[in-house]
Scaffold this active site. Structure first.
Site, PDB file in Angstrom:
ATOM      1  N   CYS A 159       5.976  13.520 -87.149  1.00  0.00           N
ATOM      2  CA  CYS A 159       6.598  13.444 -87.933  1.00  0.00           C
ATOM      3  C   CYS A 159       6.506  11.783 -88.143  1.00  0.00           C
ATOM      4  O   CYS A 159       7.038  10.997 -87.317  1.00  0.00           O
ATOM      5  CB  CYS A 159       8.306  13.485 -87.392  1.00  0.00           C
ATOM      6  SG  CYS A 159       9.765  12.573 -88.257  1.00  0.00           S
TER       7      CYS A 159
ATOM      8  N   CYS B 256       9.577   9.519 -88.062  1.00  0.00           N
ATOM      9  CA  CYS B 256      10.251   9.229 -86.809  1.00  0.00           C
ATOM     10  C   CYS B 256       9.488   8.521 -85.933  1.00  0.00           C
ATOM     11  O   CYS B 256      10.088   7.495 -85.281  1.00  0.00           O
ATOM     12  CB  CYS B 256      10.432  10.607 -85.937  1.00  0.00           C
ATOM     13  SG  CYS B 256      10.978  12.013 -86.929  1.00  0.00           S
ATOM     14  N   ASP B 257       8.182   8.270 -86.016  1.00  0.00           N
ATOM     15  CA  ASP B 257       7.496   7.853 -84.836  1.00  0.00           C
ATOM     16  C   ASP B 257       6.445   6.660 -85.485  1.00  0.00           C
ATOM     17  O   ASP B 257       5.757   5.931 -84.579  1.00  0.00           O
ATOM     18  CB  ASP B 257       6.503   8.785 -84.322  1.00  0.00           C
ATOM     19  CG  ASP B 257       7.386   9.613 -83.365  1.00  0.00           C
ATOM     20  OD1 ASP B 257       8.501   9.266 -83.152  1.00  0.00           O
ATOM     21  OD2 ASP B 257       7.122  10.843 -83.249  1.00  0.00           O
TER      22      ASP B 257
END
Ligand code: NAP
Length: 341
Positions: free
Chosen positions: A139, A142-143
């Site tokens: 993701c 997300c990261d």
């Protein structure tokens, strides 16, 4: 055990689940949505959604779209359980009562709409699991921030991989996109956009053989193999993002509802009817092909209408007394068809 028998329980909370909730709520069926802890499905992990109709001038970001869908379903009386469905017991009798278990809690309903969606597919190579969350991610939204100014690898050749690559190119020094064929699967517009970005390198045709931890906090090694010559090569990277598609989240109905070889729930023709009476399925859980937010929403609508028509047209098996009223005897008298592990 919840004492009441509901009209409809929806399991899952992506575009399919929330659209099914909206429609069944507007039909006054007072749906319960078992939405999971990470409600909103995969769109919660997306940035701009430019292809959901109704949002011109740049689209809408995924989490906002899902929040709006949830609110709209709630406005008409949908109820949400922010927890994970753990198993189901399905009646095989038309008009029968199904159970959905959420840990120790049991919810009963005449119809169930399955819309658990899909999850990120794994490469299944050595080091992937070990470095997951520590250099290997699924993701970018997300990261990405963890990999600022690093060399970042993206694996895959579809629209998701290119979307991730373009997003990551804004954070990383360089993005290396690794794909197993020379030809990309992604749409032309995405390919054109990605190829226009100077810090994205396309490395094809290569497969990842393994991921290895490097000798520093942001040092990993991806061991690649040329798909034609078998020549191997180590590439030093800060991290890798895997974007090779999805697999359906059908575990809780495994062995209970008919699924195909890949785990997608089978439905009857163009309907959302599964092989269990009163159980319907929608969204990425059934869809090999289209897997778009808008197609998932459309099939959630279909499932809601199928459930509504089933409730209207199917004579009901009498409601058994609740466990509170009669203890275990009631369950013994009313034998459900099957139970998941
Ligand atoms: P996808 O289209 O199925 O692409 C998956 C890619 O991963 C393919 O290139 C495939 O290679 C590769 N792959 C699969 N298994 C692999 C493995 N074990 N090892 C190495 N590579 C592997 O999946 P997606 O990109 O997630 O897209 C899914 C759907 O969502 C598509 O319809 C797509 O158009 C849509 N989508 C649209 C947007 C957008 O418009 N903004 C963004 C994201 C997704 P092969 O090509 O060799 O099979």
């Amino acid at each position: 055990m919840a004492a009441d028998v509901e009209n409809v329980i929806i399991i899952g909370s992506g575009p399919a689940g929330y659209t099914a909730a909206l429609y069944t709520a507007r039909a006054n069926l007072k749906p319960i949505v078992i939405e999971g802890f990470m409600w909103g499905g995969l769109l919660q992990q997306t940035t701009e959604v430019e292809n959901f109709p109704g949002f011109p001038a740049g689209g809408i970001d995924g989490p906002t779209l899902m929040t709006k869908m949830r609110e709209q379903a709630e406005d008409f009386g949908s109820r949400f359980i922010t927890d994970q469905a753990t198993s189901v017991k399905l009646s095989d009798e038309p008009g029968g009562i199904h159970e959905v278990h959420v840990g120790q809690d049991v919810y009963r309903a005449r119809t169930v709409i399955l819309s658990m969606g899909a999850e990120h597919k794994k490469l299944g190579v050595p080091g992937e699991q070990e470095l997951s969350g520590a250099g290997v991610s699924y993701c970018a939204t997300c990261d990405a921030a963890f990999f600022k100014d690093q060399v970042i690898m993206v694996v895959g050749g579809g629209d998701s991989a290119l979307e991730e690559a373009m997003f990551l190119a804004k954070f990383g020094r360089k993005v290396v996109l690794v794909h197993r064929r020379d030809e990309l699967r992604a749409s032309k517009i995405m390919q054109d956009r990605a190829r226009a970005m100077e810090n994205i390198e396309f490395k094809t045709p290569y497969v990842v053989e393994s991921f290895l931890a490097g000798d520093g906090p942001f040092k990993r090694i991806a061991r690649l193999k040329h798909a034609a010559t078998d020549a191997t090569e180590d590439v030093e990277i800060g991290g890798a993002f895997i974007a090779i598609g999805h697999e359906p989240q059908s575990e809780i109905v495994d062995g209970v509802i008919a699924t195909d070889d890949e785990g997608y729930v089978k439905v009857d023709g163009r309907s959302t009817r599964t092989n269990a009476p009163g159980v319907f399925a929608a969204g990425d859980l059934v869809d090999h092909t289209y897997r778009q937010a808008i197609t998932a929403a459309g099939s959630g609508c279909q499932a809601a209408l199928d459930a509504e028509w089933y409730l209207r047209d199917t004579p009901q098996v009498p409601t058994p007394p609740s466990l509170e009223e009669s203890g275990d005897l009631a369950e013994a008298q009313w034998a459900p068809a099957a139970e998941t592990a």
